[in-house]
Write an enzyme that holds these catalytic residues in place. Structure first.
Site, short mmCIF file in Angstrom:
data_model
loop_
_atom_site.label_atom_id
_atom_site.label_comp_id
_atom_site.label_asym_id
_atom_site.label_seq_id
_atom_site.Cartn_x
_atom_site.Cartn_y
_atom_site.Cartn_z
N TRP A 1 0.81 -1.23 0.00
CA TRP A 1 0.00 0.00 0.00
C TRP A 1 0.84 1.27 0.00
CZ3 TRP A 1 2.09 2.21 4.15
CH2 TRP A 1 2.60 1.36 5.13
N ASN A 2 2.15 1.18 0.25
CA ASN A 2 2.87 2.42 0.59
C ASN A 2 3.02 3.39 -0.58
OD1 ASN A 2 4.76 0.67 -0.51
ND2 ASN A 2 6.43 1.43 0.75
N LYS B 1 -2.93 -8.40 -7.21
CA LYS B 1 -3.49 -8.54 -5.86
C LYS B 1 -2.88 -7.38 -5.06
CE LYS B 1 -3.87 -9.75 -1.47
NZ LYS B 1 -4.48 -8.55 -0.92
N HIS B 2 -3.63 -6.33 -4.90
CA HIS B 2 -3.11 -5.17 -4.19
C HIS B 2 -3.34 -5.35 -2.69
CE1 HIS B 2 -1.22 -1.39 -4.11
NE2 HIS B 2 -1.76 -0.85 -5.18
N ALA B 3 -2.66 -4.51 -1.89
CA ALA B 3 -2.86 -4.55 -0.44
C ALA B 3 -4.33 -4.27 -0.12
CB ALA B 3 -1.96 -3.53 0.24
N SER C 1 6.39 -7.35 2.62
CA SER C 1 7.17 -7.74 3.78
C SER C 1 7.89 -9.07 3.53
CB SER C 1 6.24 -7.89 4.98
OG SER C 1 5.28 -8.88 4.68
N GLU D 1 10.72 -7.99 -3.97
CA GLU D 1 11.17 -6.67 -3.52
C GLU D 1 10.66 -6.50 -2.10
OE1 GLU D 1 13.14 -4.83 -5.10
OE2 GLU D 1 12.92 -5.32 -7.21
N LEU D 2 11.52 -6.74 -1.12
CA LEU D 2 11.03 -6.81 0.26
C LEU D 2 11.53 -5.63 1.08
CD1 LEU D 2 11.39 -10.69 0.59
CD2 LEU D 2 9.49 -9.36 -0.33
N CYS E 1 10.43 1.58 1.56
CA CYS E 1 11.45 0.53 1.69
C CYS E 1 12.84 1.15 1.61
CB CYS E 1 11.25 -0.53 0.62
SG CYS E 1 11.20 0.14 -1.04
N GLU F 1 12.95 -4.01 10.33
CA GLU F 1 12.70 -2.80 9.56
C GLU F 1 11.74 -1.91 10.36
OE1 GLU F 1 10.22 -3.32 6.05
OE2 GLU F 1 11.31 -1.69 5.07
P1 NAP Z 1 2.71 -6.95 3.36
O1 NAP Z 1 1.90 -7.01 4.58
O2 NAP Z 1 3.69 -8.05 3.11
O3 NAP Z 1 1.68 -6.88 2.14
C1 NAP Z 1 2.12 -6.79 0.81
C2 NAP Z 1 1.14 -7.57 -0.06
O4 NAP Z 1 1.29 -8.96 0.22
C3 NAP Z 1 -0.31 -7.24 0.21
O5 NAP Z 1 -1.00 -7.28 -1.00
C4 NAP Z 1 -0.74 -8.35 1.15
O6 NAP Z 1 -2.12 -8.58 1.12
C5 NAP Z 1 0.03 -9.51 0.56
N1 NAP Z 1 0.32 -10.59 1.49
C6 NAP Z 1 0.71 -10.49 2.78
N2 NAP Z 1 0.96 -11.72 3.28
C7 NAP Z 1 0.71 -12.61 2.29
C8 NAP Z 1 0.77 -14.02 2.20
N3 NAP Z 1 1.16 -14.78 3.22
N4 NAP Z 1 0.42 -14.61 1.04
C9 NAP Z 1 0.04 -13.85 -0.01
N5 NAP Z 1 -0.04 -12.51 0.01
C10 NAP Z 1 0.30 -11.89 1.15
O7 NAP Z 1 3.53 -5.60 3.25
P2 NAP Z 1 2.95 -4.12 3.41
O8 NAP Z 1 2.78 -3.90 4.87
O9 NAP Z 1 1.79 -3.90 2.52
O10 NAP Z 1 4.15 -3.25 2.82
C11 NAP Z 1 5.22 -2.87 3.57
C12 NAP Z 1 6.44 -3.72 3.25
O11 NAP Z 1 6.72 -3.64 1.85
C13 NAP Z 1 7.67 -3.20 3.93
O12 NAP Z 1 8.42 -4.26 4.44
C14 NAP Z 1 8.42 -2.51 2.80
O13 NAP Z 1 9.79 -2.38 2.99
C15 NAP Z 1 8.10 -3.37 1.65
N6 NAP Z 1 8.32 -2.68 0.39
C16 NAP Z 1 9.39 -3.04 -0.40
C17 NAP Z 1 9.68 -2.37 -1.58
C18 NAP Z 1 10.84 -2.76 -2.43
O14 NAP Z 1 10.87 -2.36 -3.59
N7 NAP Z 1 11.81 -3.52 -1.95
C19 NAP Z 1 8.86 -1.32 -1.96
C20 NAP Z 1 7.78 -0.95 -1.15
C21 NAP Z 1 7.53 -1.66 0.02
P3 NAP Z 1 -3.06 -8.03 2.32
O15 NAP Z 1 -2.96 -6.55 2.29
O16 NAP Z 1 -4.40 -8.53 1.94
O17 NAP Z 1 -2.52 -8.63 3.58
#
Ligand code: NAP
Length: 460
Positions: A130-131, A154-156, A207, A228-229, A262, A359
């Site tokens: 979502w960020n 599949k967006h957040a 994440s 990309e985590l 991130c 993080e």
């Molecule tokens: P998140 O909780 O991992 O969610 C990201 C996406 O993954 C959402 O669409 C979420 O769906 C889905 N998801 C979560 N757990 C899942 C699972 N077990 N199986 C399948 N899908 C799953 O992360 P966030 O809180 O939205 O974003 C923040 C994180 O993203 C931070 O760690 C940040 O550093 C990282 N990030 C990295 C980059 C990069 O380029 N490296 C860029 C931006 C952000 P739901 O919303 O339905 O849970």
């Protein structure tokens, strides 16, 4: 569970959606498969026209799209507009450069007559955070669609309206129906989509836990994945740096997107000889940041995107102080409605504390002191993550040393780390693998097909 859009500045429920049934989901996958068959017949020049139209729509509708971002996840409005502009720039970059990147490559391998073709893989699933609710998606979709792939998003779950708006924009830009579809589904339904044999590959931005779960399944299915985590990027200031510029950039690098990026600088490593001055001026600058209503033009930090995010930051700061960090600014949620957290500065967190390895996804800076370049490199690399680093030094020898020694996907000297359509973007270690943007990002979801042509020989 309904998928809810909640304004983080007010707590108001904006809209609620029922997740797709598995049956409806299968229909969307079938549509994606047929769209891929049609897309491969669309000439590249026509796809470029559609991509330019998409950029044009983004430009023309910036005000509404930016307001949508701000209402769904709380980004200060000026930053939301900048995000839309960046998406348009990425569309234009790939519209112009796709032909060059996708051109077959002759291979010098005499006596063979050999080339490499770059063929699309098919239906790609994108799991996004979502960020940066538009930018994260566009940096996948622009190269993917130009290459002839099709996308399933599949967006957040907290940004469903942004997700639907992106799907509508792609359709209006003229791409074949089904080229890019939003799936309003829960995280638990991702497994079913990825398991479908019509889905070729997956990209995940999010994440570690999401990346780990999806990559494990992709590995088992032998499907390509890009991850990309998270990141815990160092911001390193050497004695030769201009302190005025470095301090202004340090504040901006920590506070961008209300600290939820991130590639935000998260650990600030300062040379001993300049540490005290840096600390006092940095703390004053963080204290002066304007926190508040994200719809106001002068707001620098808005609310955190969700209440869960706010709870986590609060717990991490408490854990850091408990572990021995000194609190120099902020350190508390702000009174009133909305998920506001005060810009916070912590110093001297022991590197043995569990929170040091995590993080911190909010406006919380951690300061560390080092005595020489060896110690700076050691602290910078002492993290499970490896996304990027920003290093402030005028000394060329130091620049060479840092470029080689830092374990991360990008090093920026005397500049804040930023993504750019022209530059490869991605990490090492637990920040993930693979690259986005540039030619490298486009090629992640292409088949580098070797074609060798020998003389046919005498005909019978
Ligand atoms: P998140 O909780 O991992 O969610 C990201 C996406 O993954 C959402 O669409 C979420 O769906 C889905 N998801 C979560 N757990 C899942 C699972 N077990 N199986 C399948 N899908 C799953 O992360 P966030 O809180 O939205 O974003 C923040 C994180 O993203 C931070 O760690 C940040 O550093 C990282 N990030 C990295 C980059 C990069 O380029 N490296 C860029 C931006 C952000 P739901 O919303 O339905 O849970």
């Amino acid at each position: 569970m309904p998928i809810q859009s909640i304004n983080p500045a007010t707590g108001a429920l904006l809209r609620s959606f029922t997740p797709l049934t598995n049956e409806a989901l299968l229909q969307k996958i079938a549509l994606a498969e047929s769209a891929f068959a049609r897309t491969t017949e669309v000439p590249l020049a026509h796809r470029a026209l559609c991509m330019n139209k998409l950029a044009h729509l983004l430009d023309r509708e910036t005000a509404d799209l930016a307001a949508l971002i701000t209402s769904e996840m709380g980004k200060p409005i000026a930053q939301s507009r900048a995000e839309i502009a960046k998406c348009a720039a990425a569309c234009r970059f790939y519209a112009v450069n796709a032909a060059r990147i996708l051109a077959p490559e002759p291979i010098d391998a005499p006596p063979l007559d050999a080339i490499v073709r770059w063929d699309p893989l098919g239906v790609i699933l994108a799991v996004m955070p979502w960020n940066f609710p538009f930018w994260q998606v566009f940096r996948f979709l622009a190269p993917a669609l130009m290459a002839g792939n099709v996308g399933l998003l599949k967006h957040a779950s907290n940004v469903p309206q942004c997700a639907l708006a992106i799907e509508a924009l792609v359709r209006r830009a003229g791409f074949p129906r089904g080229s890019f579809q939003t799936l309003l589904i829960e995280a638990s339904q991702v497994e079913m989509v990825l398991a479908d044999q019509r889905v070729a590959a997956v990209t995940v931005t999010g994440s570690e836990s999401a990346g780990r779960a999806i990559a494990a399944q992709a590995g088992w299915l032998i499907k390509k994945s890009v991850l990309e985590l998270g990141g815990s990027d160092p911001f390193i200031v050497m004695p030769s740096a201009s302190l005025d510029t470095a301090i202004a950039a340090a504040v901006a690098a920590r506070c961008i997107n209300s600290g939820q990026s991130c590639i935000a600088a998260k650990r600030f490593l300062i040379a001993d000889s300049i540490y005290d001055e840096f600390e006092s001026r940095f703390v004053a600058a963080m204290d002066a940041i304007k926190v508040g209503d994200p719809t106001r033009e002068d707001t620098q930090i808005g609310p955190l995107a969700t209440t869960a995010q706010l709870d986590e930051i609060e717990a991490q700061v408490a854990a850091a102080i408990h572990a021995g960090a000194r609190l120099l600014a902020g350190g508390e949620r702000m009174i009133g409605t909305g998920n506001y957290y005060a810009p916070t500065v912590l110093a001297g967190l022991p590197r043995t504390a569990p929170v040091y390895r995590e993080e911190v996804f909010g406006p919380v800076a951690m300061l560390f002191r080092f005595t020489d370049i060896d110690e700076a490199i050691a602290i910078a690399n002492d993290t499970p993550f490896g996304l990027a680093a920003s290093v402030w030094t005028a000394n060329r020898d130091e620049q060479r040393r840092f470029s080689a020694a830092l374990q991360c996907g990008a090093v920026f000297f005397n500049a804040q780390v930023a993504s750019d359509p022209r530059l490869p973007f991605g990490g090492v270690k637990r920040s993930g693998y693979g690259r986005e943007l540039s030619a490298a990002g486009m090629r992640e979801f292409l088949n580098a097909k070797t074609v060798v042509t020998a003389e046919p020989g005498p005909t019978p």
